[in-house]
Scaffold this active site. Structure first.
Site, short mmCIF file in Angstrom:
data_model
loop_
_atom_site.label_atom_id
_atom_site.label_comp_id
_atom_site.label_asym_id
_atom_site.label_seq_id
_atom_site.Cartn_x
_atom_site.Cartn_y
_atom_site.Cartn_z
N TRP A 182 7.06 2.50 5.82
CA TRP A 182 5.86 2.54 4.99
C TRP A 182 5.00 1.31 5.18
O TRP A 182 3.77 1.36 4.99
CB TRP A 182 6.21 2.78 3.52
CG TRP A 182 6.77 4.15 3.34
CD1 TRP A 182 8.07 4.47 3.02
CD2 TRP A 182 6.09 5.40 3.53
NE1 TRP A 182 8.22 5.83 2.99
CE2 TRP A 182 7.03 6.44 3.30
CE3 TRP A 182 4.78 5.75 3.86
CZ2 TRP A 182 6.70 7.79 3.40
CZ3 TRP A 182 4.44 7.10 3.96
CH2 TRP A 182 5.40 8.10 3.72
N ASP A 218 3.31 -2.29 -2.36
CA ASP A 218 3.55 -0.85 -2.45
C ASP A 218 4.87 -0.63 -3.20
O ASP A 218 5.94 -0.89 -2.66
CB ASP A 218 3.61 -0.27 -1.03
CG ASP A 218 3.86 1.23 -1.02
OD1 ASP A 218 4.11 1.82 -2.08
OD2 ASP A 218 3.81 1.82 0.09
N LYS A 228 7.91 9.62 -6.85
CA LYS A 228 9.28 9.15 -6.74
C LYS A 228 9.82 8.74 -8.11
O LYS A 228 10.77 9.30 -8.58
CB LYS A 228 9.38 7.98 -5.76
CG LYS A 228 9.42 8.40 -4.30
CD LYS A 228 8.10 8.35 -3.62
CE LYS A 228 8.17 8.84 -2.18
NZ LYS A 228 7.09 8.29 -1.37
C1 LIG Z 1 6.27 8.07 -0.30
C2 LIG Z 1 5.74 6.72 0.01
C3 LIG Z 1 4.43 6.52 0.47
C4 LIG Z 1 3.48 7.66 0.76
O1 LIG Z 1 2.99 8.16 -0.42
P1 LIG Z 1 1.92 9.35 -0.44
O2 LIG Z 1 1.72 9.50 -1.92
O3 LIG Z 1 2.56 10.53 0.21
O4 LIG Z 1 0.71 8.90 0.27
C5 LIG Z 1 4.00 5.22 0.68
N1 LIG Z 1 4.82 4.17 0.46
C6 LIG Z 1 6.09 4.33 0.03
C7 LIG Z 1 6.95 3.13 -0.19
C8 LIG Z 1 6.59 5.60 -0.20
O5 LIG Z 1 7.85 5.76 -0.64
#
Ligand SMILES: *Cc1c(COP(=O)(O)O)cnc(C)c1O
Length: 361
Positions: A102, A172, A196
């Site tokens: 990511w 993030d 998540k």
């Molecule tokens: C799932 C995830 C993403 C992507 O998220 P989207 O909502 O599909 O754009 C980005 N960063 C992390 C750490 C993730 O787990």
């Protein structure tokens, strides 16, 4: 009806009580005679839902008043592109610490708009560790430093907040938000796709220290401008109201369960259960991440013989333990054990893994 224990990495399991409440309110929200998703986002009913969700999230995460909280569509990936547009001046560099998949998408999305510098990376070692803060090579006058708090695929998690001095730390938190107490004031921006740890897919939370909104950034359309979203209270256009509502129910559930302190305790116990099965298996199961930075949320693991992958998944499915297949980038297995995964679910998986080893050892 029988609900399985669902270890999906995202969209992920939701609390049963949240789904039941959504079901009960589906046709008629609070006696209005319509579903909340059928009502105007500017009407008093939805404004109440939206306001309460923000108040509850602020309470859950102890978000200070000098931070704005946005609820937007587009997912975490869109945020990754908007960060440089909003917070970096034309030609300015931004620093990225690369610790997994990511982090790579964050750089890829930012690259068209900023001189994205990788100031530390664990890629050469297969993303099994986090480079020590002392080894980072920050750029002078960088717009921000970006980290991925928890790498969902590689199972690597920052266990300390790195000190980036006067340069805002952007993180993030898609797969670990609200999983333990966090000092929000240490960050410039925290963002997370909700699917998540906060509820359903289709809505993204962006928490921005307000002084950063004074940065001019780069030329961009109004709809890509976080200042406008703050001014418009996340309703510059029609927001994902159903997802916002479900997020609100999930956040309320977390508060009712005891808040982030309680989830920190549960999550530590859950992770310890699985890593213990792996580490005490004599090499039958394997997790390759440096112990100090193993994720509490996503536990990737491999069986000692790939030929066992198929029977493992098939028998797990039959035991109602679903979505354990690892990400295609890594192979093997992955158990995602977010806030909504119960300790009973993780115990059931741990028992299954020991039993599988005995039977196929
Ligand atoms: C799932 C995830 C993403 C992507 O998220 P989207 O909502 O599909 O754009 C980005 N960063 C992390 C750490 C993730 O787990």
């Amino acid at each position: 009806m029988s609900r399985a224990f669902n270890f999906s990495a995202g969209p992920a399991t939701l609390p049963q009580s949240v789904l039941e409440q959504a079901q009960a309110e589906m046709l008629d929200w609070h006696g209005v005679g319509a579903s909340i998703v059928e009502l105007s986002h500017r009407g008093p009913e939805f404004i109440q839902v939206a306001t309460q969700a923000e108040a509850d999230l602020r309470a859950l995460m102890a978000i200070p008043d000098d931070y704005a909280v946005l609820f937007l569509g587009g997912g975490a990936t869109t945020v990754q592109a908007l960060l440089p547009l909003n917070f970096a001046a034309p030609g300015q560099a931004a620093d990225y610490v690369l610790t997994g998949h990511w982090g790579k998408t964050a750089i890829k999305q930012a690259k068209p708009y900023v001189d994205a510098k990788v100031i530390a990376s664990s890629e050469a070692g297969g993303f099994r560790d986090i480079p020590a803060r002392a080894s980072w090579q920050p750029t002078a006058d960088a717009a921000y430093v970006h980290i991925t708090a928890n790498e969902t695929i590689h199972g690597v998690e920052f266990r300390d907040i790195p000190d980036t001095g006067n340069v805002p730390l952007v993180a993030d938190f898609s797969s670990s938000i609200a999983s333990e107490p966090l000092d929000v004031s240490k960050f410039g921006v925290i963002y997370a796709g909700a699917q998540k740890n906060l509820g359903p897919v289709g809505i993204t939370v962006v928490i921005i220290r307000r002084d950063l909104l004074e940065r001019a950034g780069q030329p961009r359309a109004d709809i890509l401008d976080y200042r406008s979203h703050v001014k418009g209270e996340s309703m510059l256009n029609t927001p994902p109201s159903w997802n916002w509502y479900l997020l609100g129910l999930t956040v309320k559930w977390m508060l009712d369960e005891g808040g982030v302190e309680e989830f920190a305790r549960r999550n530590a116990r859950k992770a310890a259960l699985l890593y213990d099965v792996i580490d005490s298996s004599g090499g039958y199961y394997r997790n390759e991440v440096a112990t100090a930075v193993r994720s509490r949320m996503n536990v990737p693991f491999f069986l000692h013989d790939e030929a066992l992958d198929k029977p493992f998944l098939k028998e797990a499915d039959a035991a109602r333990l679903i979505s354990l297949k690892g990400h295609r980038a890594l192979g093997g297995m992955r158990a995602s054990i977010y806030n909504a995964m119960s300790e009973a679910g993780v115990q059931a998986l741990a028992d299954f893994m020991r039993d599988f080893q005995t039977r196929h050892g």
